[in-house]
Design a protein around this motif. Structure first.
Motif, PDB file in Angstrom:
ATOM      1  N   TYR A  23       0.863  -1.193   0.000  1.00  0.00           N
ATOM      2  CA  TYR A  23       0.000   0.000   0.000  1.00  0.00           C
ATOM      3  C   TYR A  23       0.894   1.235   0.000  1.00  0.00           C
ATOM      4  CZ  TYR A  23      -3.183   3.653   1.436  1.00  0.00           C
ATOM      5  OH  TYR A  23      -3.897   4.828   1.483  1.00  0.00           O
ATOM      6  N   SER A  24       0.579   2.167  -0.865  1.00  0.00           N
ATOM      7  CA  SER A  24       1.317   3.423  -0.971  1.00  0.00           C
ATOM      8  C   SER A  24       0.356   4.583  -0.726  1.00  0.00           C
ATOM      9  CB  SER A  24       1.959   3.570  -2.360  1.00  0.00           C
ATOM     10  OG  SER A  24       2.805   2.474  -2.631  1.00  0.00           O
ATOM     11  N   HIS A  25       0.782   5.570   0.002  1.00  0.00           N
ATOM     12  CA  HIS A  25      -0.048   6.749   0.313  1.00  0.00           C
ATOM     13  C   HIS A  25       0.679   7.998  -0.177  1.00  0.00           C
ATOM     14  CE1 HIS A  25      -3.283   8.713   2.559  1.00  0.00           C
ATOM     15  NE2 HIS A  25      -2.372   9.676   2.849  1.00  0.00           N
ATOM     16  N   PHE A  26      -0.046   8.834  -0.968  1.00  0.00           N
ATOM     17  CA  PHE A  26       0.553  10.034  -1.526  1.00  0.00           C
ATOM     18  C   PHE A  26      -0.286  11.250  -1.133  1.00  0.00           C
ATOM     19  CE2 PHE A  26       1.014   6.453  -4.470  1.00  0.00           C
ATOM     20  CZ  PHE A  26       2.392   6.325  -4.519  1.00  0.00           C
ATOM     21  N   TRP A  27       0.355  12.320  -0.881  1.00  0.00           N
ATOM     22  CA  TRP A  27      -0.358  13.572  -0.638  1.00  0.00           C
ATOM     23  C   TRP A  27       0.305  14.691  -1.436  1.00  0.00           C
ATOM     24  CZ3 TRP A  27       2.369  10.832   2.880  1.00  0.00           C
ATOM     25  CH2 TRP A  27       3.603  11.368   3.323  1.00  0.00           C
ATOM     26  N   GLY A  28      -0.500  15.682  -1.764  1.00  0.00           N
ATOM     27  CA  GLY A  28      -0.013  16.761  -2.620  1.00  0.00           C
ATOM     28  C   GLY A  28       0.753  17.823  -1.844  1.00  0.00           C
ATOM     29  N   ASN A  29       1.370  18.702  -2.598  1.00  0.00           N
ATOM     30  CA  ASN A  29       2.122  19.770  -1.949  1.00  0.00           C
ATOM     31  C   ASN A  29       1.269  21.028  -1.737  1.00  0.00           C
ATOM     32  OD1 ASN A  29       1.851  20.555  -4.548  1.00  0.00           O
ATOM     33  ND2 ASN A  29       4.025  20.987  -4.923  1.00  0.00           N
ATOM     34  N   GLN A  30      -0.044  20.898  -2.090  1.00  0.00           N
ATOM     35  CA  GLN A  30      -0.978  21.990  -1.834  1.00  0.00           C
ATOM     36  C   GLN A  30      -2.189  21.433  -1.107  1.00  0.00           C
ATOM     37  OE1 GLN A  30      -1.894  24.216  -5.388  1.00  0.00           O
ATOM     38  NE2 GLN A  30       0.260  24.240  -6.060  1.00  0.00           N
ATOM     39  N   GLU A  31      -2.816  22.274  -0.275  1.00  0.00           N
ATOM     40  CA  GLU A  31      -3.874  21.804   0.609  1.00  0.00           C
ATOM     41  C   GLU A  31      -5.088  21.294  -0.138  1.00  0.00           C
ATOM     42  OE1 GLU A  31      -6.495  23.437   4.389  1.00  0.00           O
ATOM     43  OE2 GLU A  31      -4.819  24.606   3.629  1.00  0.00           O
ATOM     44  N   ASP A  32      -5.409  21.897  -1.240  1.00  0.00           N
ATOM     45  CA  ASP A  32      -6.617  21.493  -1.957  1.00  0.00           C
ATOM     46  C   ASP A  32      -6.426  20.265  -2.824  1.00  0.00           C
ATOM     47  OD1 ASP A  32      -4.895  22.651  -3.724  1.00  0.00           O
ATOM     48  OD2 ASP A  32      -6.433  23.812  -4.797  1.00  0.00           O
ATOM     49  N   MET A  33      -5.216  19.734  -2.878  1.00  0.00           N
ATOM     50  CA  MET A  33      -4.971  18.546  -3.717  1.00  0.00           C
ATOM     51  C   MET A  33      -5.448  17.257  -3.046  1.00  0.00           C
ATOM     52  SD  MET A  33      -1.211  19.341  -5.298  1.00  0.00           S
ATOM     53  CE  MET A  33      -1.142  17.747  -6.095  1.00  0.00           C
ATOM     54  N   GLY A  34      -5.587  17.263  -1.726  1.00  0.00           N
ATOM     55  CA  GLY A  34      -6.028  16.052  -1.033  1.00  0.00           C
ATOM     56  C   GLY A  34      -4.954  14.959  -1.057  1.00  0.00           C
ATOM     57  N   THR A  89      -4.025  10.657  -2.385  1.00  0.00           N
ATOM     58  CA  THR A  89      -4.365   9.473  -3.171  1.00  0.00           C
ATOM     59  C   THR A  89      -3.487   8.323  -2.673  1.00  0.00           C
ATOM     60  OG1 THR A  89      -4.597   8.558  -5.411  1.00  0.00           O
ATOM     61  CG2 THR A  89      -2.658   9.893  -4.997  1.00  0.00           C
ATOM     62  N   GLY A  90      -3.896   7.113  -2.954  1.00  0.00           N
ATOM     63  CA  GLY A  90      -3.126   5.954  -2.499  1.00  0.00           C
ATOM     64  C   GLY A  90      -3.178   4.819  -3.513  1.00  0.00           C
ATOM     65  N   GLU A  91      -2.460   3.781  -3.204  1.00  0.00           N
ATOM     66  CA  GLU A  91      -2.447   2.611  -4.101  1.00  0.00           C
ATOM     67  C   GLU A  91      -2.293   1.354  -3.252  1.00  0.00           C
ATOM     68  OE1 GLU A  91      -0.449   1.776  -8.310  1.00  0.00           O
ATOM     69  OE2 GLU A  91       1.010   1.713  -6.691  1.00  0.00           O
ATOM     70  N   PHE A  92      -3.227   0.461  -3.418  1.00  0.00           N
ATOM     71  CA  PHE A  92      -3.192  -0.845  -2.738  1.00  0.00           C
ATOM     72  C   PHE A  92      -3.088  -1.917  -3.818  1.00  0.00           C
ATOM     73  CE2 PHE A  92      -5.454  -4.685  -1.430  1.00  0.00           C
ATOM     74  CZ  PHE A  92      -4.786  -5.000  -0.261  1.00  0.00           C
ATOM     75  N   VAL A  93      -2.072  -2.796  -3.680  1.00  0.00           N
ATOM     76  CA  VAL A  93      -1.849  -3.847  -4.679  1.00  0.00           C
ATOM     77  C   VAL A  93      -1.652  -5.175  -3.956  1.00  0.00           C
ATOM     78  CG1 VAL A  93      -0.402  -4.692  -6.561  1.00  0.00           C
ATOM     79  CG2 VAL A  93      -0.769  -2.236  -6.291  1.00  0.00           C
ATOM     80  N   ALA A  94      -2.436  -6.165  -4.336  1.00  0.00           N
ATOM     81  CA  ALA A  94      -2.254  -7.547  -3.860  1.00  0.00           C
ATOM     82  C   ALA A  94      -2.010  -8.415  -5.082  1.00  0.00           C
ATOM     83  CB  ALA A  94      -3.469  -8.023  -3.093  1.00  0.00           C
ATOM     84  N   SER A  95      -0.875  -9.135  -5.111  1.00  0.00           N
ATOM     85  CA  SER A  95      -0.531  -9.888  -6.324  1.00  0.00           C
ATOM     86  C   SER A  95       0.091 -11.236  -5.973  1.00  0.00           C
ATOM     87  CB  SER A  95       0.437  -9.086  -7.199  1.00  0.00           C
ATOM     88  OG  SER A  95       1.665  -8.875  -6.519  1.00  0.00           O
ATOM     89  N   GLN A  96       0.024 -12.119  -6.930  1.00  0.00           N
ATOM     90  CA  GLN A  96       0.602 -13.457  -6.808  1.00  0.00           C
ATOM     91  C   GLN A  96       1.317 -13.785  -8.111  1.00  0.00           C
ATOM     92  OE1 GLN A  96       0.572 -16.093  -4.224  1.00  0.00           O
ATOM     93  NE2 GLN A  96       2.170 -16.644  -5.678  1.00  0.00           N
ATOM     94  N   SER A  97       2.581 -14.142  -8.002  1.00  0.00           N
ATOM     95  CA  SER A  97       3.330 -14.542  -9.192  1.00  0.00           C
ATOM     96  C   SER A  97       3.440 -16.068  -9.222  1.00  0.00           C
ATOM     97  CB  SER A  97       4.723 -13.902  -9.191  1.00  0.00           C
ATOM     98  OG  SER A  97       5.460 -14.314  -8.053  1.00  0.00           O
TER      99      SER A  97
END
Length: 395
Positions: A65-76, A78-86
């Motif tokens: 899971y990755s969590h990202f936030w913007g450099n401005q307050e109004d950007m809110g 976003t994140g990324e959740f990945v479950a995988s099997q090779s």
């Protein structure tokens, strides 16, 4: 046969069988159940079997899971959740499964080889003990005869019917026989300790004075050769190794097939928005499998050559042992024929007591007779051990 009658009578007189004594087959069963080295070998082989299956396991699933936030307050955010099997190409799992089975079969045969070596060692110790028990009976009879003769000549010396030289000669025979008896007993105890060590430190009473098969016959060399090549566990283990090496070539070829990755992906973001999807990936082994097939083929060729060399070694050793067994068998027959015509100890004793032969003649005949008997017992023992080695694949 007079030699057999003499020996059996001596054995019954001085070597009463212990009630706890066991046959060689019973001893071998005990050794197989109690031997520490064999138990350790089985445990090690079992661990190697499990290890051989590990290569065919699926890789562990991956969750990130990755969590990202913007450099401005109004950007809110976003994140990324990945479950995988090779996983690898199905063909590779099939080939690995076959390889694991071949390795397990080879490990079982390695265990059978270790078992055979330990049981053969135990059997040869038992055969030596049979010989030493026979020798104990023979030396006891010889000692009893020397004691009686010593007492007889001591009485004659008191009466003036014998001289000191004759009496001393008999006393030396008595001393030598006692020494031989004690040395043989020491050897017996050493062999019993060796047998106890093979039995996991548990002592075994073994007082047998006869072999299960007094004079086992041998088949033709060609029949024995074929039986040995088919049944010898060390050769069977090498054959399994060869098959496993050939299977490894197929496994390494299958490693050149692509691998896959499947998964679920979710991207949450501020404002309640979310993106869902799936992940599909493929890996092409352009570099990781380079030269693996060539290496596996080289190992397969090595396994094939090793098996051919082992076959030749087993055949040569079999031929050598077979020739030795035949030579021992012929020598036994020669000794048996001569001993059947020899005067026994009782006749010599009556002759010396009646002054029909000289003291020198008596001791020359007596020493030759006992030495011949001991040589005959030794030949029987060597023949039994040679046959045991020839038939070790039957243990």
């Amino acid at each position: 046969m007079r030699v057999y009658i003499l020996w059996i009578a001596a054995a019954l007189a001085v070597c009463r069988m212990d009630a706890q004594s066991r046959s060689i087959d019973e001893v071998l069963r005990q050794v197989e159940a109690n031997n520490k080295e064999l138990k350790a070998a089985y445990q090690s082989l079992e661990a190697q079997k499990v290890e051989a299956k590990l290569d065919n396991n699926l890789p562990d699933p991956s969750v990130t899971y990755s969590h990202f936030w913007g450099n401005q307050e109004d950007m809110g955010f976003t994140g990324e959740f990945v479950a995988s099997q090779s996983f690898d190409f199905p063909t590779l799992y099939y080939q690995r499964g076959k390889l694991a089975k071949e390795r397990a079969a080879g490990l079982d045969r390695q265990g059978a080889t270790t078992r055979q070596q330990i049981l053969l060692q135990a059997k040869q110790v038992c055969l030596d003990l049979v010989y030493l028990n026979q020798l104990k009976a023979l030396l006891a009879a010889r000692l009893d005869n020397a004691e009686r003769l010593s007492a007889f000549y001591a009485s004659k010396l008191e009466k003036g019917d014998a001289n000191v030289i004759e009496t001393n000669k008999i006393d030396l025979e008595l001393l030598n026989t006692r020494t031989e008896y004690q040395l043989n007993e020491n050897n017996r105890q050493t062999k019993l300790q060796e047998l106890a060590l093979l039995n996991g430190g548990i002592a075994i009473a073994f007082d047998d004075t006869t072999y299960a098969d007094a004079e086992p016959t041998l088949p033709s060399l060609e029949a024995l050769r074929q039986e040995t090549l088919d049944a010898d566990p060390s050769l069977q283990a090498l054959r399994s190794d060869q098959v496993a090496a050939e299977r490894q070539v197929r496994v390494n070829k299958a490693k050149g097939l692509p691998g896959f990755e499947l998964g679920y992906r979710m991207n949450p973001s501020s404002g309640g928005r979310r993106y869902n999807g799936f992940l599909v990936g493929i890996s092409i082994p352009l570099f990781s499998n380079r030269n693996n097939v060539r290496q596996a083929k080289a190992k397969a060729l090595y396994a094939e050559n090793l098996l051919e060399s082992a076959n030749m070694t087993v055949e040569n050793e079999l031929t050598r042992l077979y020739a030795r067994a035949e030579t021992l068998r012929a020598s036994m027959a020669d000794y048996r024929e001569v001993l059947e015509r020899q005067n026994n100890v009782e006749i010599l004793n009556r002759a010396i007591e009646a002054n029909q032969i000289s003291m020198i003649e008596y001791f020359v005949n007596l020493t030759t007779y006992y030495q011949s008997l001991q040589n005959y017992l030794s030949l029987r023992n060597e023949y039994q051990k040679a046959v045991a080695q020839l038939y070790k694949h039957r243990l």
